[in-house]
Scaffold this motif. Structure first.
Motif, short mmCIF file in Angstrom:
data_model
loop_
_atom_site.label_atom_id
_atom_site.label_comp_id
_atom_site.label_asym_id
_atom_site.label_seq_id
_atom_site.Cartn_x
_atom_site.Cartn_y
_atom_site.Cartn_z
N ASN A 218 61.84 -23.38 181.44
CA ASN A 218 59.98 -23.23 181.62
C ASN A 218 58.99 -23.98 180.32
OD1 ASN A 218 59.51 -22.74 183.94
ND2 ASN A 218 58.26 -21.03 184.08
N HIS A 219 60.17 -23.91 178.77
CA HIS A 219 60.27 -23.74 177.31
C HIS A 219 61.04 -24.70 176.51
CE1 HIS A 219 56.23 -21.50 177.72
NE2 HIS A 219 57.17 -20.56 178.49
N PRO A 220 61.24 -26.28 177.28
CA PRO A 220 62.00 -26.78 176.70
C PRO A 220 61.97 -27.58 175.75
CG PRO A 220 60.76 -28.74 178.76
CD PRO A 220 60.96 -26.85 178.58
N GLU A 221 60.70 -27.54 174.93
CA GLU A 221 60.89 -27.79 173.67
C GLU A 221 61.51 -27.63 172.33
OE1 GLU A 221 57.19 -26.90 175.98
OE2 GLU A 221 58.77 -25.47 174.56
N VAL A 246 66.40 -28.73 184.58
CA VAL A 246 65.43 -29.07 184.11
C VAL A 246 67.19 -29.68 182.28
CG1 VAL A 246 63.45 -28.70 184.32
CG2 VAL A 246 64.26 -28.49 182.20
N ALA A 247 67.05 -31.34 182.17
CA ALA A 247 67.67 -31.69 181.39
C ALA A 247 66.62 -32.82 180.96
CB ALA A 247 68.20 -33.06 182.42
N VAL A 248 67.44 -33.11 179.37
CA VAL A 248 67.16 -33.83 178.74
C VAL A 248 67.48 -34.57 178.51
CG1 VAL A 248 66.08 -33.40 175.83
CG2 VAL A 248 65.21 -31.85 177.02
N ASP A 249 67.33 -35.96 178.12
CA ASP A 249 67.66 -37.51 177.64
C ASP A 249 68.21 -37.12 175.91
OD1 ASP A 249 65.51 -37.98 176.04
OD2 ASP A 249 65.61 -40.00 178.21
N ALA A 250 69.00 -38.12 175.67
CA ALA A 250 69.65 -38.08 174.17
C ALA A 250 68.56 -38.46 173.37
CB ALA A 250 71.24 -39.30 174.46
N GLU A 253 64.00 -36.64 175.73
CA GLU A 253 63.15 -36.50 176.88
C GLU A 253 63.03 -36.00 178.10
OE1 GLU A 253 60.17 -37.89 175.98
OE2 GLU A 253 60.45 -38.97 174.20
N LEU A 254 61.83 -35.41 178.49
CA LEU A 254 62.43 -34.76 179.57
C LEU A 254 62.94 -35.24 181.12
CD1 LEU A 254 62.51 -31.66 180.26
CD2 LEU A 254 60.02 -32.13 181.00
N ILE A 255 63.86 -34.33 181.56
CA ILE A 255 64.22 -35.67 183.03
C ILE A 255 64.07 -34.26 184.07
CG2 ILE A 255 66.25 -36.52 184.75
CD1 ILE A 255 65.30 -38.37 181.85
N ASP A 256 62.54 -34.05 184.53
CA ASP A 256 62.77 -33.17 185.40
C ASP A 256 63.88 -33.42 186.65
OD1 ASP A 256 61.70 -34.36 187.91
OD2 ASP A 256 59.63 -34.27 186.86
N VAL A 359 69.13 -41.63 180.44
CA VAL A 359 68.26 -42.19 180.48
C VAL A 359 68.12 -43.39 181.41
CG1 VAL A 359 68.83 -43.64 178.58
CG2 VAL A 359 66.38 -43.01 179.03
N GLU A 360 69.68 -44.14 181.63
CA GLU A 360 69.69 -45.15 182.35
C GLU A 360 69.05 -44.50 184.05
OE1 GLU A 360 73.01 -49.11 183.53
OE2 GLU A 360 72.47 -47.88 181.13
N LEU A 361 70.20 -43.46 184.21
CA LEU A 361 70.41 -42.61 185.71
C LEU A 361 68.85 -42.22 186.00
CD1 LEU A 361 74.24 -41.67 185.74
CD2 LEU A 361 73.05 -43.11 186.37
N ALA A 362 68.85 -41.63 185.18
CA ALA A 362 67.01 -41.47 185.72
C ALA A 362 65.72 -42.56 185.74
CB ALA A 362 66.27 -40.28 184.58
#
Length: 444
Positions: A218-221, A246-250, A253-256, A359-362
């Motif tokens: 809920n707070h991925p910053e 949830v994920a974050v790319d390299a 950036e958030l990946i929901d 980032v490419e997959l998402a």
């Protein structure tokens, strides 16, 4: 009187709304109901919890309630909700109890019940349990009282299960995992390391009060910052009971959850495991998910908001994948409920198998700007029946065409109407949402 059970168990402010007395009565009633449905043996229940301080108190009450009704109890300790669901089946138990309020703030807590096999209880059984809350005049005595024992290898059993469901080693991947100071603080770093990744764990030191505090899904910053700082390939964030991911790319950036579902859907389709080439999502999933899946020949079926509705559709149709934008992903071949650790492992396995960055997959999915406006109204029913609202929605839909979407959804608990608009540009979505919000407000 309002129903005690919500869409995800019983929740409330611990020691105020969710008291030890209620927890004891609820557990005892659950044991009695189970015994009444199957008198062939003495019921066995497994009990787990997240690390919030009130969990210690509620665990004691739940264990006492179960044993007082004649059920034997296997105490699992602190571990994720999906681990409890898994261990119900693995330990051949009749009932699972998870004490957690998931992503809610620390003062809250909850009690979630699982049936044999680790499935959520049907509504009818929940109603029987609620109806049986008053304590009976006669309880078992002597050898009829339930016995209590611990399962010291509960986390290890769960980790082994997850490793068996991971198709590719994660060798070469460097990840940062945010455990939300919650139930995954031991299991998540352990399983990711054993799967082959280099792991940096943050917010993995629960002290009973810091769960979900400015951290987790809920707070991925802070996770976004940590991924960039450590030069990691990705970040993974769980919530307090680790049924979400949830994920974050390299690049930080958030990946929901929608983007994760898109990646997993294509992985399953490539393996021939995406039943009927169909994915289940809720009405709140981004239009970009629908467009991306359509481009790859995958059908998206939508349900009402809530993982239980996604799960009902998956089970009814025998499908292989579904979930929510929040990161609650369901993979029924491997788990009976949402499992954030399983989701993360499958996502990273796709990275390892393809050699492609996240980032490419998402990037298979273009997430459209989405604006949500909550409009407080006097009468939700009046809004639903308003021709002015229908006409306004129709006008916006005509303007957007296939490039956008409108959804008006009344709150289930408050006099609110949620206005959601997706459009190719943020300002277009915001303007349309504000316009519709004004019409909704006037119609009430």
């Amino acid at each position: 009187m309002a129903r005690l059970f919500g869409t995800d168990g019983v929740r409330g402010l611990a020691n105020a709304e969710l008291t030890p007395e209620l927890a004891l009565s609820l557990a005892a009633s659950a044991a009695r109901v189970l015994a009444a449905h199957d008198r062939s043996h003495r019921p066995v229940a497994v009990v787990g919890r997240d690390p919030r301080a009130s969990g210690e108190m509620l665990e004691a009450a739940v264990v006492a309630g179960l044993a007082s009704a004649g059920a034997d109890v296997l105490r699992l300790g602190v571990l994720p909700t999906p681990a409890v669901a898994y261990l119900v089946g693995a330990l051949d138990a009749d009932l699972g109890v998870m004490i957690s309020a998931s992503h809610n703030p620390m003062p809250d807590n909850g009690i979630k019940l699982f049936a044999a096999g680790g499935h959520k209880l049907p509504d009818g059984i929940e109603d029987e349990i609620e109806a049986g809350l008053p304590a009976p005049a006669i309880r078992p005595t002597g050898s009829g009282v339930g016995r209590v024992s611990d399962v010291p290898d509960a986390v290890e059993r769960y980790v082994e299960h997850l490793l068996a469901a991971t198709p590719n080693p994660l060798t070469g991947l460097k990840i940062v995992v945010d455990c939300a100071n919650g139930a995954s603080s031991a299991a998540a770093p352990e399983v990711y390391r054993r799967a082959g990744a280099e792991v940096i764990a943050i917010h993995a030191d629960p002290d009973g009060v810091n769960i979900n505090e400015h951290c987790g899904s809920n707070h991925p910053e802070l996770l976004c910052e940590a991924v960039v700082k450590h030069g990691a390939d990705l970040g993974i964030a769980h919530d307090g009971d680790a049924d979400r991911c949830v994920a974050v790319d390299a690049a930080g950036e958030l990946i929901d959850g929608d983007q994760i579902m898109a990646v997993l859907a294509l992985a399953l389709a490539d393996a021939g495991e995406l039943t009927d080439d169909t994915l289940v999502a809720t009405v709140m999933s981004n239009l970009g998910l629908h467009l991306a899946m359509r481009a790859h020949g995958i059908n998206v079926v939508t349900t009402a908001v809530g993982d239980r509705y996604v799960l009902e559709k998956i089970r009814a149709s025998g499908l292989a994948l579904g979930g929510e934008q929040s990161g609650h992903i369901l993979l029924p071949a491997y788990a009976t409920t949402g499992d954030g650790l399983l989701t993360a492992l499958r996502l990273m396995s796709r990275m390892a198998a393809t050699g492609k960055p996240l980032v490419e997959l998402a990037g298979v999915m273009n997430r459209l700007p989405q604006v949500l406006v909550n409009v407080r109204v006097a009468d939700k029913a009046a809004v639903a029946g308003s021709s002015a609202v229908r006409d306004a929605v129709g006008a916006v839909e005509a303007e957007l065409g296939e490039r956008g979407r409108v959804l008006l959804r009344p709150s289930g608990t408050e006099q609110l109407v949620r206005v959601m608009v997706e459009a190719p540009a943020q300002d277009t979505a915001q303007a349309a949402a504000d316009r519709l919000a004004g019409v909704v407000s006037a119609a009430s």
